[in-house]
Design an enzyme around this catalytic site. Structure first.
Site, PDB file in Angstrom:
ATOM      1  N   ARG A 298      30.391  -5.598  66.706  1.00  0.00           N
ATOM      2  CA  ARG A 298      28.994  -5.941  66.957  1.00  0.00           C
ATOM      3  C   ARG A 298      28.090  -5.802  65.721  1.00  0.00           C
ATOM      4  O   ARG A 298      27.256  -6.656  65.458  1.00  0.00           O
ATOM      5  CB  ARG A 298      28.468  -5.008  68.054  1.00  0.00           C
ATOM      6  CG  ARG A 298      27.109  -5.383  68.613  1.00  0.00           C
ATOM      7  CD  ARG A 298      26.589  -4.244  69.510  1.00  0.00           C
ATOM      8  NE  ARG A 298      27.545  -3.843  70.506  1.00  0.00           N
ATOM      9  CZ  ARG A 298      27.666  -4.390  71.721  1.00  0.00           C
ATOM     10  NH1 ARG A 298      26.846  -5.353  72.091  1.00  0.00           N
ATOM     11  NH2 ARG A 298      28.577  -3.959  72.560  1.00  0.00           N
TER      12      ARG A 298
ATOM     13  N   TYR B 278      25.677  -6.467  81.878  1.00  0.00           N
ATOM     14  CA  TYR B 278      25.196  -5.110  81.585  1.00  0.00           C
ATOM     15  C   TYR B 278      23.689  -4.966  81.782  1.00  0.00           C
ATOM     16  O   TYR B 278      23.136  -3.927  81.445  1.00  0.00           O
ATOM     17  CB  TYR B 278      25.456  -4.727  80.119  1.00  0.00           C
ATOM     18  CG  TYR B 278      26.793  -5.045  79.522  1.00  0.00           C
ATOM     19  CD1 TYR B 278      27.969  -4.560  80.083  1.00  0.00           C
ATOM     20  CD2 TYR B 278      26.871  -5.786  78.348  1.00  0.00           C
ATOM     21  CE1 TYR B 278      29.187  -4.834  79.491  1.00  0.00           C
ATOM     22  CE2 TYR B 278      28.093  -6.060  77.751  1.00  0.00           C
ATOM     23  CZ  TYR B 278      29.243  -5.576  78.328  1.00  0.00           C
ATOM     24  OH  TYR B 278      30.435  -5.839  77.733  1.00  0.00           O
TER      25      TYR B 278
ATOM     26  N   CYS C 143      24.411 -21.059  90.034  1.00  0.00           N
ATOM     27  CA  CYS C 143      24.088 -20.642  91.395  1.00  0.00           C
ATOM     28  C   CYS C 143      24.425 -19.178  91.629  1.00  0.00           C
ATOM     29  O   CYS C 143      25.326 -18.842  92.408  1.00  0.00           O
ATOM     30  CB  CYS C 143      24.856 -21.514  92.384  1.00  0.00           C
ATOM     31  SG  CYS C 143      24.592 -23.246  92.043  1.00  0.00           S
ATOM     32  N   GLU C 144      23.742 -18.298  90.914  1.00  0.00           N
ATOM     33  CA  GLU C 144      23.894 -16.844  91.064  1.00  0.00           C
ATOM     34  C   GLU C 144      22.548 -16.238  90.707  1.00  0.00           C
ATOM     35  O   GLU C 144      21.952 -16.629  89.700  1.00  0.00           O
ATOM     36  CB  GLU C 144      24.896 -16.266  90.045  1.00  0.00           C
ATOM     37  CG  GLU C 144      26.294 -16.796  90.115  1.00  0.00           C
ATOM     38  CD  GLU C 144      27.216 -15.954  90.970  1.00  0.00           C
ATOM     39  OE1 GLU C 144      26.808 -14.860  91.384  1.00  0.00           O
ATOM     40  OE2 GLU C 144      28.338 -16.418  91.216  1.00  0.00           O
TER      41      GLU C 144
HETATM   42  C1  LIG Z   1      35.623  -3.525  71.146  1.00  0.00           C
HETATM   43  C2  LIG Z   1      36.332  -2.618  70.200  1.00  0.00           C
HETATM   44  C3  LIG Z   1      35.863  -2.443  68.896  1.00  0.00           C
HETATM   45  C4  LIG Z   1      34.583  -3.054  68.394  1.00  0.00           C
HETATM   46  O1  LIG Z   1      33.475  -2.451  68.976  1.00  0.00           O
HETATM   47  P1  LIG Z   1      32.001  -2.772  68.455  1.00  0.00           P
HETATM   48  O2  LIG Z   1      31.146  -1.962  69.331  1.00  0.00           O
HETATM   49  O3  LIG Z   1      31.783  -4.226  68.618  1.00  0.00           O
HETATM   50  O4  LIG Z   1      31.926  -2.340  67.034  1.00  0.00           O
HETATM   51  C5  LIG Z   1      36.620  -1.667  68.042  1.00  0.00           C
HETATM   52  N1  LIG Z   1      37.774  -1.072  68.450  1.00  0.00           N
HETATM   53  C6  LIG Z   1      38.238  -1.214  69.707  1.00  0.00           C
HETATM   54  C7  LIG Z   1      39.501  -0.548  70.091  1.00  0.00           C
HETATM   55  C8  LIG Z   1      37.537  -1.984  70.623  1.00  0.00           C
HETATM   56  O5  LIG Z   1      37.994  -2.098  71.870  1.00  0.00           O
END
Ligand SMILES: *Cc1c(COP(=O)(O)O)cnc(C)c1O
Length: 417
Positions: A276, A316, A342-343
């Protein structure tokens, strides 16, 4: 510098007006800034320059091949969670020795493909998985590098659906039990124990959970090293948060400094799996207003993007910014921004003060680069959106819009039905 900025009243991505891209590809569409992707990756890697490290971008956050290629070109590796992601990693020529494989439910065919590809290590999430990897590796005459994903039982103070490191989570192996499982792994002939792994959650906006987790894990690393395990890698996962609304997450430098401090003296290469924080604010979702409707209790801005395109608000209740692509009208309104599905859960924003939008206006949903297109579906038989990357003044369509034919690909009507 932010690469999504207004020039006059028009929203730009780098050097291109967003409205010009909309005219070219239609709406809705995802739009990524190459310069932002590059800047975020470089800021993270530079912050870690003083310690041995490997950045394994988490493919699931945004798995478009052009995005992945951008990161491979910058020297990154990948964190993958499926055979499909391995396939993507190979399309962009990622060095397999920079790939780690996470996930609670790896299948035998996926494990076999990863072993044949020669990945660096498996982040193992259960004792049974250790045995399956050992067996498959034995059959192939290979050694599998493994780390155990330990669950340090810290509260990341984020949304429950993206908290992964607490006792009740399905992820990892309880840290108290991990030592026993490491010993068990050491006794399996086709495994090479090389690491310790953890990933405690996503969209973390504080440093303390990371530091608390490291404190617990470092004890385990030291114990293992004293017992003669050659632990070369400490994988700290991903999870650093971004600003969607008014969150103030630690900067990459603050994060790196805290991690470097907490791991000082451990003789290991640090692995990171950011998702992210690299791609989230490097992308937006552009949509067109179809209708504006005054309901009994609320105003609705009905747009042509929906929960099948961007699931996070429905999934979320998460906040995504809503920006006008043309900001010449400076009046404000309070409305729900909703899609055509449709939700009742099909909303992008609820009870939000936003600019006044009129029919046919373009609207940008900000911070949509992570867990956006990758979570998209064809629900309501809606073709998935195109993905567009801007690089300087270039507009690159890196995934075309799906057609109706794409929707039924693979389906059949059995003869005699
Ligand atoms: C989803 C995930 C990430 C990445 O997470 P971010 O919050 O997007 O940085 C890293 N490692 C594992 C094992 C994940 O499942």
């Amino acid at each position: 510098m932010n690469h999504f900025q207004y020039q006059g009243n028009d929203l730009y991505c780098e050097e291109v007006a967003v409205k010009d891209i909309a005219a070219q590809v239609g709406t809705p569409f995802y739009l990524y800034s190459h310069a932002t992707l590059k800047r975020h990756m470089e800021a993270f890697t530079n912050a870690l320059a003083s310690v041995p490290h490997l950045v394994c971008y988490s493919i699931k956050a945004n798995s478009n091949l052009a995005v992945l290629q951008t990161f491979v070109n910058l020297g990154a590796g990948f964190d993958m969670v499926s055979g499909g992601e391995l396939f993507r990693a190979r399309q962009v020529g990622c060095d397999p020795q920079k790939i780690v494989y996470s996930g609670v439910g790896k299948t035998e065919p996926e494990i076999e493909a990863a072993l044949k590809a020669g990945i660096l290590m498996f982040n193992v999430e259960s004792p049974q998985e250790l045995e399956v990897i050992d067996r498959v590796a034995g059959r192939l005459g290979r050694k599998a590098g493994i780390a155990i994903r330990v669950n340090p039982d810290v509260d990341p103070q984020t949304h429950p659906y993206i908290s992964t490191g607490m006792k009740k989570a399905k992820f990892g192996i309880n840290i108290a039990q991990a030592l026993e499982d490491y010993r068990r792994a050491a006794a399996l002939p086709n495994l090479e124990v090389i690491g310790v792994d953890c990933h405690i959650g996503s969209q973390l906006t504080k440093l303390s959970p990371f530091v608390d987790a490291i404190r617990k894990i470092r004890e385990l690393v030291e114990t293992l090293q004293q017992e003669g395990f050659a632990i070369k890698y400490l994988d700290l996962g991903g999870g650093l948060g971004i600003t969607y609304d008014d969150e103030k997450p630690p900067s990459p430098v603050d994060y790196a400094n805290a991690v470097i401090e907490a791991t000082r003296g451990l003789n290991v290469t640090l692995i990171f799996e950011p998702g992210r924080m690299i791609v989230g604010n490097a992308g937006i979702l552009v949509s067109k207003v179809l209708y504006v409707k005054q309901g009994e209790a609320k105003n609705f801005v009905i747009v042509d993007a929906a929960m099948n395109d961007l699931a996070r608000p429905a999934l979320y209740g998460s906040y995504q910014g809503i920006l006008p692509v043309d900001r010449s009208n400076d009046q404000r309104m309070v409305a729900d921004v909703v899609g055509p599905i449709c939700e009742s859960g099909d909303f992008l924003a609820q009870d939000r003060e936003i600019s006044v939008f009129r029919q046919n206006d373009l609207l940008a949903v900000s911070s949509a680069g992570a867990y956006g297109f990758t979570m998209a579906s064809n629900y309501n038989s809606r073709p998935r959106t195109p993905e567009v990357m801007v690089k300087g003044d270039q507009v690159l369509v890196v995934r075309r819009r799906e057609t109706y034919e794409d929707l039924i690909k693979g389906e059949s009507i059995p003869p005699g039905l």
